[in-house]
Design a protein around this motif. Structure first.
Motif, PDB file in Angstrom:
ATOM      1  N   THR A  33      -3.622  -8.403   0.681  1.00 37.94           N
ATOM      2  CA  THR A  33      -4.246  -8.756  -0.602  1.00 37.94           C
ATOM      3  C   THR A  33      -5.267  -7.703  -1.015  1.00 37.94           C
ATOM      4  OG1 THR A  33      -3.955 -11.099  -0.098  1.00 37.94           O
ATOM      5  CG2 THR A  33      -5.533 -10.549  -1.827  1.00 37.94           C
ATOM      6  N   LEU A  34      -6.061  -7.220  -0.060  1.00 35.78           N
ATOM      7  CA  LEU A  34      -7.056  -6.195  -0.358  1.00 35.78           C
ATOM      8  C   LEU A  34      -6.392  -4.907  -0.818  1.00 35.78           C
ATOM      9  CD1 LEU A  34     -10.077  -5.311  -0.184  1.00 35.78           C
ATOM     10  CD2 LEU A  34      -9.544  -4.511   2.119  1.00 35.78           C
ATOM     11  N   ILE A  35      -5.346  -4.498  -0.142  1.00 37.65           N
ATOM     12  CA  ILE A  35      -4.671  -3.246  -0.498  1.00 37.65           C
ATOM     13  C   ILE A  35      -3.968  -3.350  -1.848  1.00 37.65           C
ATOM     14  CG2 ILE A  35      -2.782  -1.699   0.159  1.00 37.65           C
ATOM     15  CD1 ILE A  35      -3.589  -2.260   3.108  1.00 37.65           C
ATOM     16  N   LEU A  36      -3.349  -4.489  -2.117  1.00 40.01           N
ATOM     17  CA  LEU A  36      -2.590  -4.628  -3.360  1.00 40.01           C
ATOM     18  C   LEU A  36      -3.446  -4.947  -4.577  1.00 40.01           C
ATOM     19  CD1 LEU A  36       0.572  -6.535  -2.101  1.00 40.01           C
ATOM     20  CD2 LEU A  36       0.330  -4.102  -2.623  1.00 40.01           C
ATOM     21  N   SER A  37      -4.578  -5.616  -4.382  1.00 40.32           N
ATOM     22  CA  SER A  37      -5.359  -6.056  -5.537  1.00 40.32           C
ATOM     23  C   SER A  37      -6.491  -5.105  -5.913  1.00 40.32           C
ATOM     24  CB  SER A  37      -5.938  -7.447  -5.282  1.00 40.32           C
ATOM     25  OG  SER A  37      -6.929  -7.369  -4.264  1.00 40.32           O
ATOM     26  N   ALA A  60      -8.994   0.848  -6.018  1.00 40.80           N
ATOM     27  CA  ALA A  60      -9.787   1.871  -5.329  1.00 40.80           C
ATOM     28  C   ALA A  60      -9.350   1.992  -3.869  1.00 40.80           C
ATOM     29  CB  ALA A  60     -11.277   1.538  -5.414  1.00 40.80           C
ATOM     30  N   VAL A  61      -9.112   0.870  -3.212  1.00 42.73           N
ATOM     31  CA  VAL A  61      -8.652   0.889  -1.824  1.00 42.73           C
ATOM     32  C   VAL A  61      -7.246   1.473  -1.748  1.00 42.73           C
ATOM     33  CG1 VAL A  61      -8.090  -0.545   0.174  1.00 42.73           C
ATOM     34  CG2 VAL A  61     -10.132  -1.035  -1.158  1.00 42.73           C
ATOM     35  N   ALA A  62      -6.393   1.087  -2.663  1.00 40.25           N
ATOM     36  CA  ALA A  62      -5.021   1.616  -2.670  1.00 40.25           C
ATOM     37  C   ALA A  62      -5.018   3.127  -2.897  1.00 40.25           C
ATOM     38  CB  ALA A  62      -4.203   0.913  -3.746  1.00 40.25           C
ATOM     39  N   SER A  63      -5.869   3.613  -3.788  1.00 42.07           N
ATOM     40  CA  SER A  63      -5.962   5.047  -4.039  1.00 42.07           C
ATOM     41  C   SER A  63      -6.516   5.781  -2.824  1.00 42.07           C
ATOM     42  CB  SER A  63      -6.852   5.300  -5.253  1.00 42.07           C
ATOM     43  OG  SER A  63      -7.064   6.676  -5.428  1.00 42.07           O
ATOM     44  N   LEU A  64      -7.524   5.204  -2.187  1.00 41.94           N
ATOM     45  CA  LEU A  64      -8.102   5.811  -0.991  1.00 41.94           C
ATOM     46  C   LEU A  64      -7.075   5.903   0.131  1.00 41.94           C
ATOM     47  CD1 LEU A  64     -10.732   6.819   0.406  1.00 41.94           C
ATOM     48  CD2 LEU A  64     -11.063   4.466   1.142  1.00 41.94           C
ATOM     49  N   LEU A  65      -6.307   4.833   0.321  1.00 40.17           N
ATOM     50  CA  LEU A  65      -5.286   4.837   1.366  1.00 40.17           C
ATOM     51  C   LEU A  65      -4.131   5.770   1.029  1.00 40.17           C
ATOM     52  CD1 LEU A  65      -5.190   1.065   2.322  1.00 40.17           C
ATOM     53  CD2 LEU A  65      -6.205   2.947   3.603  1.00 40.17           C
TER      54      LEU A  65
END
Length: 85
Positions: free
Chosen positions: A35-39, A42-47
């Motif tokens: 949920t954190l990665i998909l929603s 900023a986290v998705a871009s960082l990863l």
């Protein structure tokens, strides 16, 4: 005087209860990490810029943390329940 009985934590049923708590924590950690990665963009871009295995490392870290926490909490619950009965 009451006879001392062994803890319910050491029995096979207690170990099954601990495993159940660990699996619940792992499932909750996996749900939270996905949920954190998909929603969160900023986290998705960082990863996305961190490398090929960054998302797996983040997810496994959260799964392990949640599983350990749920196992320790389950142990406390079992010990408190054992004292009350």
């Amino acid at each position: 005087m009451r006879a001392k009985k062994s803890s319910d934590l050491i029995s096979p049923a207690g170990l099954i209860k601990l495993m159940t708590h660990a699996l619940m924590g792992a499932a909750l950690g996996l749900t939270f990490s996905v949920t954190l990665i998909l929603s969160n963009p900023a986290v998705a871009s960082l990863l996305d810029h961190s490398g090929s295995h960054a998302a797996i490392v983040v997810a496994l870290t959260l799964v392990t943390t949640f599983a350990i926490g749920a196992t320790l909490t389950g142990a406390v619950f079992i010990l408190v329940e054992d004292k009350q009965s």
